[in-house]
Design a protein around this motif. Structure first.
Motif, PDB file in Angstrom:
ATOM      1  N   SER A  36       0.936   4.070  -2.911  1.00  0.00           N
ATOM      2  CA  SER A  36       0.626   5.448  -2.525  1.00  0.00           C
ATOM      3  C   SER A  36       1.768   6.393  -2.875  1.00  0.00           C
ATOM      4  CB  SER A  36       0.333   5.511  -1.021  1.00  0.00           C
ATOM      5  OG  SER A  36      -0.766   4.694  -0.680  1.00  0.00           O
ATOM      6  N   SER A  40      -2.870  -0.378  -9.310  1.00  0.00           N
ATOM      7  CA  SER A  40      -2.371  -0.886  -8.032  1.00  0.00           C
ATOM      8  C   SER A  40      -3.481  -1.524  -7.216  1.00  0.00           C
ATOM      9  CB  SER A  40      -1.703   0.246  -7.242  1.00  0.00           C
ATOM     10  OG  SER A  40      -2.624   1.285  -6.962  1.00  0.00           O
ATOM     11  N   MET A  45       1.648   7.111  -6.584  1.00  0.00           N
ATOM     12  CA  MET A  45       0.555   8.031  -6.916  1.00  0.00           C
ATOM     13  C   MET A  45       0.877   9.454  -6.479  1.00  0.00           C
ATOM     14  SD  MET A  45      -2.975   5.876  -6.308  1.00  0.00           S
ATOM     15  CE  MET A  45      -2.524   5.207  -4.706  1.00  0.00           C
ATOM     16  N   LEU A  46       1.455   9.603  -5.286  1.00  0.00           N
ATOM     17  CA  LEU A  46       1.822  10.933  -4.796  1.00  0.00           C
ATOM     18  C   LEU A  46       2.888  11.568  -5.675  1.00  0.00           C
ATOM     19  CD1 LEU A  46       1.576  13.125  -2.639  1.00  0.00           C
ATOM     20  CD2 LEU A  46       3.294  11.899  -1.292  1.00  0.00           C
ATOM     21  N   ALA A  63       0.826  -1.207   0.000  1.00  0.00           N
ATOM     22  CA  ALA A  63       0.000   0.000   0.000  1.00  0.00           C
ATOM     23  C   ALA A  63       0.862   1.259   0.000  1.00  0.00           C
ATOM     24  CB  ALA A  63      -0.933  -0.011   1.216  1.00  0.00           C
ATOM     25  N   ILE A  64       1.956   1.246   0.764  1.00  0.00           N
ATOM     26  CA  ILE A  64       2.854   2.401   0.801  1.00  0.00           C
ATOM     27  C   ILE A  64       3.527   2.600  -0.554  1.00  0.00           C
ATOM     28  CG2 ILE A  64       5.006   3.276   1.805  1.00  0.00           C
ATOM     29  CD1 ILE A  64       4.189   1.975   4.436  1.00  0.00           C
ATOM     30  N   VAL A 116      -1.985   9.348 -11.684  1.00  0.00           N
ATOM     31  CA  VAL A 116      -2.626   8.918 -10.448  1.00  0.00           C
ATOM     32  C   VAL A 116      -3.769   7.960 -10.752  1.00  0.00           C
ATOM     33  CG1 VAL A 116      -3.873   9.679  -8.391  1.00  0.00           C
ATOM     34  CG2 VAL A 116      -1.969  11.037  -9.267  1.00  0.00           C
ATOM     35  N   GLY A 129      -3.199   4.347  -9.701  1.00  0.00           N
ATOM     36  CA  GLY A 129      -4.134   3.995  -8.642  1.00  0.00           C
ATOM     37  C   GLY A 129      -5.024   2.826  -9.011  1.00  0.00           C
TER      38      GLY A 129
END
Length: 247
Positions: free
Chosen positions: A43, A65, A46-47, A39-40, A58, A62
Motif C-alpha cells: 500500500s 503485489s 502504491m500511495l 499489505a502495508i 499504481v 498493485g
C-alpha cells in the motif's frame, strides 16, 4: 537409548528439543502480523507512486503485489523456502532488472511514460527509485531470503511477478497512442502535475514507424529468471527438511 546431541559447525551441542523448536519455526506459514506488514508495504508503494507519479505505477505495483501476495501465501504455507531454491533466481532477476534499467535510463523511459500517459515521471525520480532505493531493497531481501525470513519471501514473489514477468508490457507500449502530442515525433516539453518536464520522446509506432520503447530490448533479461523463480517456488518437495534429533 537416547541419541547423542547434534553438533553445530562451531562445536556447540544442541539438544533435540532445540532442533524440534527450530523445525517448527521454519515450518510455520506467514502469520497475521507478517501478512499485515506485506499489505502495508504494498500500500505504501502504491500511495507513493500515486502521489509522485500517477496511476500507471499504481496499476503495475498493485497488480503485482496482489499476485505476489497470494503466491507467497501458497508457497510459504509450510514455511520459508530453502535459500538454494529461491535465492539464485532472485539474484538473477534483480541483476537482469538492473541491466534492463540501464537501457531504460539511456532511452528516457520516465519521460516517455510521462508523454504516453500524461504523468509526471522525471528522470530524477526514475533514478532515485530504481537506481538508488531499489538496490537497497534487493540487498536486504536477499539477506532475508538467506536467513529464511518469511516476509522476505513476499518481496521476492513481488519482484518475480512485477519487475520480472510484468516487463512484458514493454512489447505493448509502442502500440499505445500517447496522451500528449501523439503525431509530433520530436521530443516535447510539458508541465504535468506542477512539474516542468523536458525531452519527452514519442515512441508511438503509428507516428514514428519504428517498433521500440525504452527497455524493450532488455525486457526479457529479468523475465526469464523471474519465471524460473515462480516455477521454483511452486513444488514443495525441493525444500530440504530439518533433521530432528531426539532428546
Amino acid at each position: 537409548m537416547a541419541s547423542s546431541p547434534a553438533t553445530s559447525r562451531n562445536g556447540t551441542a544442541f539438544r533435540g528439543d532445540v532442533i524440534i523448536m527450530l523445525d517448527r519455526t521454519l515450518s510455520r506459514a506467514p502469520n497475521s502480523l507478517e501478512k499485515l506488514a506485506a499489505a502495508i508495504f504494498a500500500s505504501a508503494l502504491m500511495l507513493l507512486g500515486w502521489v509522485k507519479i500517477g496511476w500507471p505505477p499504481v496499476a503495475i505495483v498493485g497488480g503485482s503485489s496482489v499476485a505476489g501476495f497470494f503466491l507467497w501465501l501458497r508457497t510459504y504455507r509450510r514455511g520459508p523456502m530453502h535459500p538454494e531454491v529461491i535465492l539464485p533466481p532472485f539474484l538473477l532477476t534483480v541483476a537482469g532488472l538492473e541491466t534492463h534499467m540501464i537501457e531504460e535510463y539511456v532511452s528516457h523511459f520516465g519521460p516517455a511514460m510521462s508523454r504516453l500517459f500524461c504523468i509526471s515521471w522525471s528522470e530524477f525520480s526514475f533514478l532515485l527509485i530504481f537506481t538508488f532505493v531499489g538496490p537497497i531493497l534487493y540487498a536486504l531481501t536477499a539477506l532475508g531470503l538467506f536467513w529464511r525470513v518469511r516476509l522476505a519471501g513476499f518481496v521476492a514473489c513481488f519482484i518475480f511477478i512485477g519487475p520480472g514477468c510484468a516487463e512484458i508490457v514493454h512489447f505493448v507500449f509502442p502500440f499505445i497512442r500517447p496522451a500528449l502530442a501523439p503525431n509530433v515525433t520530436e521530443a516535447i516539453s510539458a508541465t504535468l502535475n506542477g512539474h516542468q518536464l523536458v525531452n519527452l520522446p514519442n515512441y508511438w509506432l503509428s507516428a514514428t514507424g519504428r517498433y521500440y520503447f525504452p527497455g524493450l530490448y532488455t525486457a526479457i533479461l529479468p523475465m526469464i529468471p523471474g519465471i524460473w523463480g515462480i516455477r521454483s517456488l511452486l513444488p514443495r518437495s525441493d525444500r530440504s527438511p530439518v533433521n530432528v534429533v531426539s532428546a
